[in-house]
Design a protein around this motif. Structure first.
Motif, mmCIF file in Angstrom:
data_model
loop_
_atom_site.group_PDB
_atom_site.id
_atom_site.type_symbol
_atom_site.label_atom_id
_atom_site.label_comp_id
_atom_site.label_asym_id
_atom_site.label_seq_id
_atom_site.Cartn_x
_atom_site.Cartn_y
_atom_site.Cartn_z
ATOM 1 N N ALA A 601 -12.511 -21.113 -6.993
ATOM 2 C CA ALA A 601 -11.783 -19.855 -7.163
ATOM 3 C C ALA A 601 -11.303 -19.379 -5.807
ATOM 4 O O ALA A 601 -12.041 -19.458 -4.823
ATOM 5 N N GLY A 602 -10.075 -18.883 -5.733
ATOM 6 C CA GLY A 602 -9.537 -18.513 -4.430
ATOM 7 C C GLY A 602 -8.671 -17.278 -4.430
ATOM 8 O O GLY A 602 -8.137 -16.860 -5.463
ATOM 9 N N THR A 603 -8.534 -16.712 -3.249
ATOM 10 C CA THR A 603 -7.560 -15.673 -2.959
ATOM 11 C C THR A 603 -7.284 -15.744 -1.461
ATOM 12 O O THR A 603 -7.795 -16.617 -0.766
ATOM 13 N N SER A 604 -6.467 -14.826 -0.944
ATOM 14 C CA SER A 604 -6.125 -14.897 0.477
ATOM 15 C C SER A 604 -5.774 -13.533 1.032
ATOM 16 O O SER A 604 -5.457 -12.589 0.295
ATOM 17 N N LEU A 605 -5.831 -13.443 2.341
ATOM 18 C CA LEU A 605 -5.384 -12.235 3.035
ATOM 19 C C LEU A 605 -3.911 -11.966 2.763
ATOM 20 O O LEU A 605 -3.485 -10.811 2.662
ATOM 21 N N ALA A 606 -3.126 -13.040 2.632
ATOM 22 C CA ALA A 606 -1.697 -12.875 2.352
ATOM 23 C C ALA A 606 -1.488 -12.198 1.005
ATOM 24 O O ALA A 606 -0.629 -11.317 0.851
ATOM 25 N N ALA A 607 -2.267 -12.608 -0.009
ATOM 26 C CA ALA A 607 -2.158 -11.981 -1.333
ATOM 27 C C ALA A 607 -2.556 -10.519 -1.266
ATOM 28 O O ALA A 607 -1.912 -9.649 -1.873
ATOM 29 N N ALA A 608 -3.616 -10.210 -0.514
ATOM 30 C CA ALA A 608 -4.082 -8.831 -0.408
ATOM 31 C C ALA A 608 -3.085 -7.958 0.341
ATOM 32 O O ALA A 608 -2.763 -6.841 -0.087
ATOM 33 N N ALA A 609 -2.579 -8.445 1.468
ATOM 34 C CA ALA A 609 -1.621 -7.671 2.252
ATOM 35 C C ALA A 609 -0.367 -7.383 1.438
ATOM 36 O O ALA A 609 0.211 -6.290 1.513
ATOM 37 N N SER A 610 0.052 -8.344 0.633
ATOM 38 C CA SER A 610 1.227 -8.149 -0.214
ATOM 39 C C SER A 610 0.946 -7.107 -1.289
ATOM 40 O O SER A 610 1.785 -6.237 -1.567
ATOM 41 N N LEU A 611 -0.230 -7.178 -1.898
ATOM 42 C CA LEU A 611 -0.552 -6.279 -3.004
ATOM 43 C C LEU A 611 -0.590 -4.821 -2.577
ATOM 44 O O LEU A 611 -0.255 -3.930 -3.359
ATOM 45 N N THR A 612 -0.978 -4.539 -1.334
ATOM 46 C CA THR A 612 -0.972 -3.143 -0.877
ATOM 47 C C THR A 612 0.427 -2.544 -0.917
ATOM 48 O O THR A 612 0.588 -1.328 -1.009
ATOM 49 N N GLN A 613 1.449 -3.397 -0.883
ATOM 50 C CA GLN A 613 2.842 -2.940 -0.848
ATOM 51 C C GLN A 613 3.527 -3.092 -2.210
ATOM 52 O O GLN A 613 4.754 -3.130 -2.295
ATOM 53 N N LEU A 614 2.750 -3.117 -3.286
ATOM 54 C CA LEU A 614 3.287 -3.427 -4.610
ATOM 55 C C LEU A 614 4.357 -2.453 -5.079
ATOM 56 O O LEU A 614 5.255 -2.824 -5.842
ATOM 57 N N LEU A 615 4.313 -1.190 -4.634
ATOM 58 C CA LEU A 615 5.313 -0.220 -5.070
ATOM 59 C C LEU A 615 6.622 -0.327 -4.290
ATOM 60 O O LEU A 615 7.594 0.353 -4.613
ATOM 61 N N LEU A 616 6.651 -1.174 -3.273
ATOM 62 C CA LEU A 616 7.814 -1.238 -2.386
ATOM 63 C C LEU A 616 8.541 -2.576 -2.498
ATOM 64 O O LEU A 616 9.350 -2.911 -1.645
ATOM 65 N N GLN A 617 8.273 -3.325 -3.565
ATOM 66 C CA GLN A 617 8.858 -4.660 -3.705
ATOM 67 C C GLN A 617 10.387 -4.632 -3.757
ATOM 68 O O GLN A 617 11.043 -5.502 -3.197
ATOM 69 N N HIS A 618 10.938 -3.632 -4.429
ATOM 70 C CA HIS A 618 12.387 -3.574 -4.589
ATOM 71 C C HIS A 618 12.978 -2.225 -4.211
ATOM 72 O O HIS A 618 14.191 -2.059 -4.240
ATOM 73 N N THR A 619 12.100 -1.272 -3.852
ATOM 74 C CA THR A 619 12.557 0.067 -3.470
ATOM 75 C C THR A 619 11.910 0.435 -2.144
ATOM 76 O O THR A 619 10.756 0.870 -2.113
ATOM 77 N N PRO A 620 12.592 0.261 -1.030
ATOM 78 C CA PRO A 620 11.997 0.593 0.272
ATOM 79 C C PRO A 620 11.615 2.060 0.351
ATOM 80 O O PRO A 620 12.228 2.928 -0.292
ATOM 81 N N ALA A 621 10.592 2.354 1.131
ATOM 82 C CA ALA A 621 10.188 3.741 1.337
ATOM 83 C C ALA A 621 11.283 4.487 2.090
ATOM 84 O O ALA A 621 11.982 3.904 2.925
ATOM 85 N N PRO A 622 11.453 5.789 1.823
ATOM 86 C CA PRO A 622 12.459 6.562 2.561
ATOM 87 C C PRO A 622 12.094 6.679 4.032
ATOM 88 O O PRO A 622 10.953 6.407 4.434
ATOM 89 N N ALA A 623 13.037 7.107 4.832
ATOM 90 C CA ALA A 623 12.825 7.229 6.277
ATOM 91 C C ALA A 623 11.657 8.151 6.588
ATOM 92 O O ALA A 623 10.912 7.936 7.550
ATOM 93 N N SER A 624 11.464 9.189 5.772
ATOM 94 C CA SER A 624 10.378 10.144 6.021
ATOM 95 C C SER A 624 9.005 9.532 5.773
ATOM 96 O O SER A 624 7.984 10.132 6.147
ATOM 97 N N ALA A 625 8.953 8.368 5.141
ATOM 98 C CA ALA A 625 7.685 7.715 4.836
ATOM 99 C C ALA A 625 7.531 6.405 5.589
ATOM 100 O O ALA A 625 6.677 5.586 5.250
ATOM 101 N N THR A 626 8.330 6.197 6.626
ATOM 102 C CA THR A 626 8.340 4.932 7.354
ATOM 103 C C THR A 626 8.150 5.181 8.845
ATOM 104 O O THR A 626 8.693 6.144 9.384
ATOM 105 N N GLY A 627 7.387 4.316 9.490
ATOM 106 C CA GLY A 627 7.250 4.406 10.936
ATOM 107 C C GLY A 627 6.135 5.328 11.381
ATOM 108 O O GLY A 627 5.428 5.937 10.572
ATOM 109 N N PRO A 628 5.980 5.487 12.689
ATOM 110 C CA PRO A 628 4.846 6.228 13.242
ATOM 111 C C PRO A 628 4.947 7.746 13.076
ATOM 112 O O PRO A 628 3.958 8.446 13.278
#
Length: 770
Positions: A601-628
């Motif tokens: 049975a397996g998984t990976s850091l790549a799968a986990a890192a991708s899953l944290t961004q699941l809501l942004l797959q096709h709709t980038p976050a607005p400028a107010s929610a991006t960057g430092p």
């Protein structure tokens, strides 16, 4: 017949929360029959296409009868008549009856919960030094963790149901989900030997002039190039550097002694570093404590002067090749390294698609994130499918299991199962911790000559070692291998964050496991793997490297300065929990097959890192929610500065002027009077301190003590079965302190044990010879 692990399991998903829908998706991707309610005129958006794939939509009134389901997923306190064989997964914000957070709705704002548990503060690893103590994140971390944890608990309940025929009710709290994955940032430990204590990183590094430091921090706050310069000098062996093609590449070498030497050798800098006064000595030997500040074997404790020297030298070398050249060359030399990408670049990445980390879905035009776990017994996986519509639920192929009245459910559903944990750092050990919390007996085997720094092997073990039995073994010796094989022979699972060739070198490849214990399941956590073989499968990886590869660093840094989104959380913990999901799924599949065969049975850091961004797959976050400088998804639903801190409010207009003169308590009172939902923005440590003094049902930060080693940790409220939190399965042991008990349990007598200790086959507690 389908080989997917949950083939034949029927789920009725009545949840509208991200957590509930994600839990349903995890089961659907592994073969469960998941029914959801959708009216005939329902038009899905991109999020629906993702969460509803591999599921079956029927009209809402078609789900009123839940009597044929194995699992029912609901939100909050929705009433459901549960048959004895059924499992209910209930998604909440806080645990029912919570005195402080109980008024939060099950589907309350993601942002409120992220603000409460510390994801807006503790993830900004450099931000607090450059005047940005709060950085908004558009990642729904609490809900993602709660969804995965809820799926794990439900799968574990199915495993126990195979024994007793009885289901149970499970609560997965979104706040508790967040707490499960941020514990290392609130951890307090006392009682370690002086040479194993972590370095104090709260003040100025030794030898730094305060005035110069203040100027550097002021410059970094307004100039991304100066921030990059600063980050490179704080963590030179883990920082991004500009390459010849004007992209960034990053090696991760500062947490592992062997990798640090490989990295500097590959750059032609090893001998120069030693000539400049740095050393490479064992930090686990007390007599080497005087080398702190210049010991490359414990790079996190290096002083600023040596770090600055390394940063200057590494910068000069990294600019001589392209980012992709460095990624390939360093990874093939066994050094975790990546080209820094945006999430959009990751979704288009050739190898991500080849591995099905990013996958085509039949019936849809847009690609999606793929399965996050995979079993050899289920290969080859069929293609992902768009949601299908049926007029009604068909009859079950088989009846619900019979209840065994002579057997009761186990308090912890995995009681009686045994896991051998060979993992290190965060992801793997916390995977093992989760198995322990679910009732499995976990043997933690650590190496005689650890390569990772003491903060990783010792300090963090106070959290991830709870309930485990600990032994130090030299598995390079025949005697050590023999002990290891005896432990593995009695286990149901072995787990490690190792690549394929490392499993083989350890004597734990599938061929060898079949000789030792053919029924055993191997749980493998890697850096880059996906469901299908691909070119990066044997590349090494750490959490920060995969943050760089998948777009997280690009998302949170200013232009020209990719920046980590937390180092002790975010990706690592989620990968560990996905590993637990994979392992429990393999246990259930093995029970169903009854063929005497194990699994991989397996998984990976790549799968986990991708899953944290699941809501942004096709709709980038607005400028107010991006960057430092991110504040929120819009100008009104955001964090606000008060006179003494910060709050997050779901306003209908910008409240900055109204709240600026108020303190946090006054701002919360003011907002409550206006019926505006708001919470304090706090660090994980502030939350922990508050609830050590005043515990509540959802958040308890408790003191634990064993053998003079004191630790303060969150209580595991993320697993609640039939209204009862499972609680801590046992205090973490000092590393290696259970050796005598383990060896006697394997049949060794006192004379044999004494000889193994004398021969250094079995290591002394915390590697300290007496």
């Amino acid at each position: 017949m389908s080989t997917l692990p949950y083939n034949g399991i029927r789920i009725i998903e009545l949840s509208n929360t991200l957590s509930g829908r994600l839990a349903g998706l995890l089961f659907a991707d592994q073969g469960a029959e998941v029914f959801i309610a959708r009216p005939a005129d329902f038009t899905p958006d991109d999020h629906d296409d993702f969460f509803d794939r591999n599921k079956i939509a029927i009209s809402p009134n078609g789900l009123e009868d839940t009597s044929t389901a194995d699992i029912i997923i609901v939100d909050g306190d929705v009433e459901i008549d549960r048959l004895p064989q059924q499992v209910i997964l209930r998604i909440t914000a806080a645990l029912p009856g919570d005195e402080i957070y109980g008024d939060l709705d099950a589907d309350c704002s993601e942002d409120l919960l992220n603000a409460l548990v510390g994801f807006f503060t503790d993830m900004a690893t450099v931000g607090k030094f450059v005047g940005r103590p709060v950085i908004y994140t558009p990642l729904p971390l609490c809900s993602v963790y709660a969804g995965v944890n809820g799926a794990i608990a439900t799968a574990a309940a199915l495993v126990d149901r195979a024994r007793c025929g009885k289901g149970r009710e499970i609560i997965s709290s979104r706040i508790a989900g967040g707490l499960s994955a941020i514990g290392a940032l609130a951890l307090i430990t006392k009682g370690e030997p002086q040479h194993l204590k972590p370095a104090d990183l709260t003040g100025l590094p030794d030898g730094v002039d305060p005035a110069s430091a203040k100027k550097a921090l002021q410059d970094a706050a307004v100039d991304p190039n100066k921030q990059l310069w600063l980050e490179q000098r704080l963590i030179p062996l883990n920082a991004p550097y500009k390459t010849s093609d004007n992209h960034f590449a990053m090696g991760i070498a500062g947490v592992n002694r062997r990798i640090a030497k490989r990295f500097l050798t590959a750059l032609g800098l090893w001998d120069e570093a030693l000539a400049a006064g740095m050393v490479d000595v064992d930090p686990y030997d007390p007599k080497n404590n005087g080398y702190r500040g210049r010991n490359l074997a414990d790079a996190g404790s290096m002083n600023f002067q040596h770090n600055a020297w390394l940063a200057d030298k590494i910068s000069e070398v990294m600019v001589t090749k392209t980012a992709m050249e460095w990624e390939k060359e360093l990874c093939e030399a066994g050094i975790p390294a990546v080209k820094i990408r945006s999430f959009e670049e990751w979704m288009q990445d050739k190898e991500a698609r080849a591995s099905r980390l990013v996958s085509h879905v039949n019936g849809l035009e847009k690609v999606q994130l793929g399965r996050v776990a995979w079993l050899d017994s289920a290969q080859p996986y069929n293609e992902l499918e768009a949601c299908k519509r049926q007029s009604s639920m068909p009859k079950r192929a088989a009846a619900l299991p019979k209840v065994n009245e002579d057997k009761s459910v186990a308090k912890r559903p995995l009681e009686g199962f045994v896991l051998v944990d060979f993992a290190n750092v965060i992801a793997g050990p916390n995977c093992g911790r989760m198995f322990s919390e679910l009732g499995a007996t976990v043997y933690k085997i650590d190496p005689m000559h650890p390569q990772h720094a003491p903060i990783i092997m010792v300090t963090w073990a106070a959290e991830h070692g709870v309930g485990k039995k600990s032994i130090i073994l030299d598995m390079h010796t025949e005697e050590g291998k023999a002990v290891m094989r005896k432990i593995v022979a009695k286990a149901d699972m072995v787990m490690a964050n190792k690549r394929d060739n490392q499993f083989v070198r350890m004597g734990l490849g599938r061929e060898m496991l079949d000789k030792i214990n053919p029924n055993i399941i191997a749980v493998q956590l890697t850096g880059h793997k996906g469901e299908k073989p691909a070119a990066r499968d044997n590349y090494p990886g750490y959490d920060p490297a995969l943050q760089g590869a998948t777009g997280l660093m690009h998302r949170f840094g200013p232009d020209g300065c990719p920046t980590f989104h937390g180092v002790a959380s975010c990706v690592d913990y989620l990968c560990g929990y996905l590993g637990c999901w994979a392992g429990v799924s393999a246990l259930f599949a093995r029970q169903q097959r009854q063929d005497g065969k194990g699994d991989w049975a397996g998984t990976s850091l790549a799968a986990a890192a991708s899953l944290t961004q699941l809501l942004l797959q096709h709709t980038p976050a607005p400028a107010s929610a991006t960057g430092p400088d991110a504040t929120g998804m819009n100008e009104s639903e955001r964090w606000y500065k008060t006179s003494d801190g910060f709050v997050f409010a779901l306003g209908d207009h910008d409240l900055s002027e109204e709240l600026a003169s108020l303190n946090v308590a006054g701002a919360l009172s003011y907002l409550q009077d206006k019926n505006i939902q708001a919470v304090p923005v706090q660090t994980c440590k502030e939350l922990a301190q508050r609830h050590q003094e005043t515990p509540c049902k959802t958040v308890t930060f408790e003191k634990r003590l064993r053998d003079g080693w004191e630790s303060h940790n969150f209580s595991p409220t993320w697993f609640v079965f039939d209204g009862e939190c499972v609680g801590c399965p046992g205090v973490a042991a000092r590393i290696g302190s259970d050796a005598l008990e383990i060896l006697k349990g394997l049949g060794y007598n006192e004379e044999e044990i004494e000889q193994m200790i004398k021969d250094r086959v079995v290591g002394p507690t915390q590697w300290i010879a007496t």
